[in-house]
Design a protein around this motif. Sequence first.
Motif, mmCIF file in Angstrom:
data_model
loop_
_atom_site.group_PDB
_atom_site.id
_atom_site.type_symbol
_atom_site.label_atom_id
_atom_site.label_comp_id
_atom_site.label_asym_id
_atom_site.label_seq_id
_atom_site.Cartn_x
_atom_site.Cartn_y
_atom_site.Cartn_z
ATOM 1 N N UNK A 564 33.086 63.644 36.439
ATOM 2 C CA UNK A 564 32.114 64.703 36.745
ATOM 3 C C UNK A 564 32.094 64.883 38.268
ATOM 4 N N UNK A 565 33.108 65.593 38.743
ATOM 5 C CA UNK A 565 33.340 65.683 40.183
ATOM 6 C C UNK A 565 32.221 66.415 40.915
ATOM 7 N N UNK A 566 31.779 67.535 40.377
ATOM 8 C CA UNK A 566 30.772 68.331 41.076
ATOM 9 C C UNK A 566 29.481 67.538 41.261
ATOM 10 N N UNK A 567 29.055 66.856 40.206
ATOM 11 C CA UNK A 567 27.835 66.061 40.321
ATOM 12 C C UNK A 567 28.045 64.902 41.296
ATOM 13 N N UNK A 568 29.241 64.328 41.317
ATOM 14 C CA UNK A 568 29.533 63.237 42.241
ATOM 15 C C UNK A 568 29.405 63.707 43.692
ATOM 16 N N UNK A 569 29.905 64.907 43.958
ATOM 17 C CA UNK A 569 29.799 65.448 45.314
ATOM 18 C C UNK A 569 28.346 65.714 45.674
ATOM 19 N N UNK A 570 27.590 66.264 44.731
ATOM 20 C CA UNK A 570 26.167 66.524 44.988
ATOM 21 C C UNK A 570 25.417 65.237 45.307
ATOM 22 N N UNK A 571 25.728 64.184 44.581
ATOM 23 C CA UNK A 571 25.035 62.913 44.788
ATOM 24 C C UNK A 571 25.345 62.296 46.148
ATOM 25 N N UNK A 572 26.607 62.320 46.545
ATOM 26 C CA UNK A 572 26.913 61.715 47.849
ATOM 27 C C UNK A 572 26.360 62.565 48.977
ATOM 28 N N UNK A 573 26.320 63.899 48.773
ATOM 29 C CA UNK A 573 25.683 64.753 49.783
ATOM 30 C C UNK A 573 24.195 64.424 49.899
ATOM 31 N N UNK A 574 23.559 64.183 48.737
ATOM 32 C CA UNK A 574 22.142 63.794 48.733
ATOM 33 C C UNK A 574 21.955 62.455 49.436
ATOM 34 N N UNK A 575 22.864 61.520 49.174
ATOM 35 C CA UNK A 575 22.760 60.198 49.797
ATOM 36 C C UNK A 575 22.856 60.312 51.315
ATOM 37 N N UNK A 576 23.807 61.096 51.785
ATOM 38 C CA UNK A 576 23.974 61.269 53.235
ATOM 39 C C UNK A 576 22.727 61.885 53.844
ATOM 40 N N UNK A 577 22.157 62.882 53.154
ATOM 41 C CA UNK A 577 20.942 63.526 53.659
ATOM 42 C C UNK A 577 19.791 62.518 53.745
ATOM 43 N N UNK A 578 19.681 61.649 52.740
ATOM 44 C CA UNK A 578 18.612 60.642 52.761
ATOM 45 C C UNK A 578 18.791 59.678 53.934
ATOM 46 N N UNK A 579 20.025 59.281 54.158
ATOM 47 C CA UNK A 579 20.290 58.349 55.257
ATOM 48 C C UNK A 579 19.929 58.983 56.596
ATOM 49 N N UNK A 597 34.655 60.777 51.949
ATOM 50 C CA UNK A 597 36.032 60.976 52.396
ATOM 51 C C UNK A 597 37.019 60.404 51.386
ATOM 52 N N UNK A 598 36.741 59.207 50.881
ATOM 53 C CA UNK A 598 37.616 58.627 49.851
ATOM 54 C C UNK A 598 37.726 59.567 48.647
ATOM 55 N N UNK A 599 36.585 60.102 48.226
ATOM 56 C CA UNK A 599 36.561 60.935 47.021
ATOM 57 C C UNK A 599 37.388 62.204 47.223
ATOM 58 N N UNK A 600 37.237 62.863 48.369
ATOM 59 C CA UNK A 600 38.006 64.093 48.608
ATOM 60 C C UNK A 600 39.495 63.806 48.657
ATOM 61 N N UNK A 601 39.879 62.668 49.223
ATOM 62 C CA UNK A 601 41.300 62.328 49.244
ATOM 63 C C UNK A 601 41.808 62.112 47.825
ATOM 64 N N UNK A 602 41.018 61.423 46.998
ATOM 65 C CA UNK A 602 41.423 61.196 45.611
ATOM 66 C C UNK A 602 41.542 62.501 44.833
ATOM 67 N N UNK A 603 40.716 63.469 45.172
ATOM 68 C CA UNK A 603 40.735 64.738 44.464
ATOM 69 C C UNK A 603 41.835 65.672 44.963
ATOM 70 N N UNK A 604 42.729 65.160 45.795
ATOM 71 C CA UNK A 604 43.836 65.985 46.268
ATOM 72 C C UNK A 604 43.474 66.854 47.447
ATOM 73 N N UNK A 605 42.469 66.425 48.221
ATOM 74 C CA UNK A 605 42.016 67.198 49.385
ATOM 75 C C UNK A 605 42.063 66.328 50.639
#
Length: 945
Positions: A564-579, A597-605
């Motif tokens: 569930x890539x989209x939700x994964x991105x939303x969650x890490x964005x939320x985590x960064x905002x909280x930090x 960064x790890x996730x985007x590299x894994x997703x071919x980006x």
Amino acid sequence: MPDTLRPQMRSSGSDRALLAGGAPRLPLRGRSQALARVLATLDAAASAGTQPSAPVLLRGSPGIGKTRLLAEAIADAERRGWCTITVTPDVDSAGVPLGALTEAALRGTPSLLSEADLRPVLAGGEPQYWVTRMLADALERAASDRGVLVVIDDLHWLDAASLVAVSSLIRSLRDHPVAWVLATRTGPARAALGRLVDEVIGNGGVVDLAPIDRDAVADLATDLLGSPPGPGIEAALERTGAIPLLVVELVRGLREEHLLAPRAGRVDAIDQAVPARFGASSRERLAHVSPEALLLAQVGSLFGRRFRLADALRVLDRSAGAMAPALSELLAVEILADDGSSLAFVHDTLREAADATLSGSLRRLLQRDVVRVRLESGEPASAVAAAVVASAEPGDETSFRLVREAALQLAGADAVEAATLGSAAIRLARHVPRFAGEAADLLPVLWAAGRGDEAEAAAADLAPYLQPEERARSLLAVARQQTESSFDRAITTCDEALAIADVSRATRTDLLAVRALSCANKADFAELERTLAEARAIADPTADGAALATVDATESVYEFNSNRFEHAVELIDSAVARVEASGQRSALWMPEGLWAAFMHSSMGEPATALRLVDDGLAAARAARSVNAEALWMMVRCRALYDAGRLEDARIQAETVLTLAEDLPLGDFAAATAGVVAFRVALHLGDGEALRAVRPIISDLAQGTSVTKAGRWTLALEAIDENRLDDAMALSEISRASLGDPIPPMTTPSDFADDLTLADLLVRVGDTAGAASVVTRAARRAASNPSHSFARAIHDAVRGRVDGDTGALESAAAALRDAGRRPLVHAQVLEALERSGADDRRSRTALEEALAVYESLGAVRDASRVLHRLRERGVRRRPRVTSDDEVLSTRERQVLDRLVTGATTQQIADALFISPHTVISHTRRIYAKLGVNSRRQLIERQRAAE
């Protein structure tokens, strides 16, 4: 300069007088081979071009002659006009991180650093790293126009941070005219010393000193007597065991006690007498001084090798006039030496002997007074903590607080020594309720040193005396440490803390965050879901931002691995905002902050990943956070590899692995940089690089935390060498977890590994296994319909398993258009050829794959494709690399500055890269141009011009 890192001026970390007082007065006897080894290392450093110089370690018992050989090295270096740095740690130096080393740099001939240089570094974070870099740069500058000798006596007393720094300096300066001559006692060694000794042994640089031979004993006695020894002295010399120090003691004692007489051209002992000052040990020598002199020596011994007379008089409560005769006596019999500012024992055996003559009760009482004086003079708690432990009684509040403070001071520099002191402090606090809360703060210190069982036992002992909140917070600290070694134990500890009544909501939230992290690492997703739900149910978003950030990041990893890539991105964005909202910098939030960064590299980006990494690296460097910088470099080497930038990925991986020798990066560095370095070496066909990094991968494969990554990496090598049975065995645990929402091969996942595994299973005829890989790729693509890379991998896997060349061509076209994973694109083209495409399409696919591999410099892959083309009747010559292409753009930039004489730090500053990256580039330049040192490099370039 903070107290924890103030150089220990009393111990004189650069005491040249202790190294035989300058130029030796008598010839060196019985040590010709050892001296040749010492001088050879100076010769090698002087040439610093034919081959890298290696350190020499002199090893032997007290009195065997180590210090005399060091003096010979210094004398030789001074004859050459070299800069000399002498490091002479004291018995308490282990309690002062970097103390003896930095003081030696301050007092070198000439000095390497100034106090103004050191003060901000020692006051900031990661001082060990920054001091090492400053010393490396200073030594480079000093060595730019003449040689440098670094001498370290009593290496066994040097603190762990300094030992690690010395090891790093030896490695990074091997191509400079810097010679290292070290000395240590034989016997058991601390872990940090053992590692350094092993490195020196690996270079063949250890010289074990045995007693000298009979002829050398006679020659030494003759030198001291002025004539050959007579029969009486010869008989007495048998009692020395051929230990040079005892030979000297015997002869000097005979002279001082007027027991010598000339006889028939020789000098002999009167009536075969043996001097009263001579015995099997220096203790017997001390037995013949006056009681007042002995007392002064005893008190002095409690300060260390060197002490101030004023300090000793304060402990004794005596005036200088009253103790003047005792001091004169100790100076006359050469037990003490006076340099005008302080007193020093002439030899360590004398200090140890004076200490040993104290009774236990008197020693404890005097030790307390010595500690008081040392603290009042400004020494840090960590410097005196060992002495406090030796004299403290359980329940002693002053001693408990001092030892506790020392343990916490040392925790960042020497985990082992900190744990030893932490354990001692906990013993002092046992069954004393008022100490329990402060003692619980030391439990993570024990865990950090790998003393988990002791930490758990201490936690149980302290539990009855702790308030519920204190107990829960102490267990939370233990659980955080346990996540690095045992996920199950971390979960159990969190559960124990969560079961305590009357624990605050904030602490419960922190505990649930750690529990969630451990469940995710363990891949227990049922428990992870339950824990996440419970954490979110009780957390206060306005107060628990940091804990919820970890919860978000942990859930993001779970969602990503559940496709569930989209939700994964939303969650890490939320985590960064909280930090960021909590006041932290997300770029320094480790390791969770790396995940995006790890996730985007894994997703071919990989391009997106590299942008995130560059921002993180800039923030880490601005904050001078070396650990954060190293962690970002780990992500960067993976993103560079995914982008097909093999040479850049290799340099970055080598940089991380070099840093891992200086920083406690553990399996994380191996699973990222180690794996990338190994894969790049496979693509390049670099056997030497493979051999260098294989032990790292083998350790991963045999470990417990990232075993699958290590075994899969070795499976890739087996596939490359067509050892398919081995590849199947190595990939067994990966194949068993294909259906689980966890990374089955690498961490984080590389979707292209599915194609590699599918190809292997097709080749060995495992139809069911191949079908499971198709199912995995199909599930990922179906869950993320807008994700082109996931769809391309699914088409490639299905095409290879089903022999569907159309699906493979579709995958190749998608990857070609995206241009983001060129190695995967070429891999798909090879799969197309192997999957039954007609001859024309096969040749076209192979020629396109060859062009991709050659553009990336993947020599091994290009050779494999050339072989396949030849089998199809296509004759192609390998692409010839021009001279201009031998070095990369960055390597040429480094080379241009190297030949001007710029130091590593100067090059790093000019190119905005880390010093370790410069070192990695320099090593690659040497390998490509066939040189061993900067001097050779400069000569080569001048000749070329």
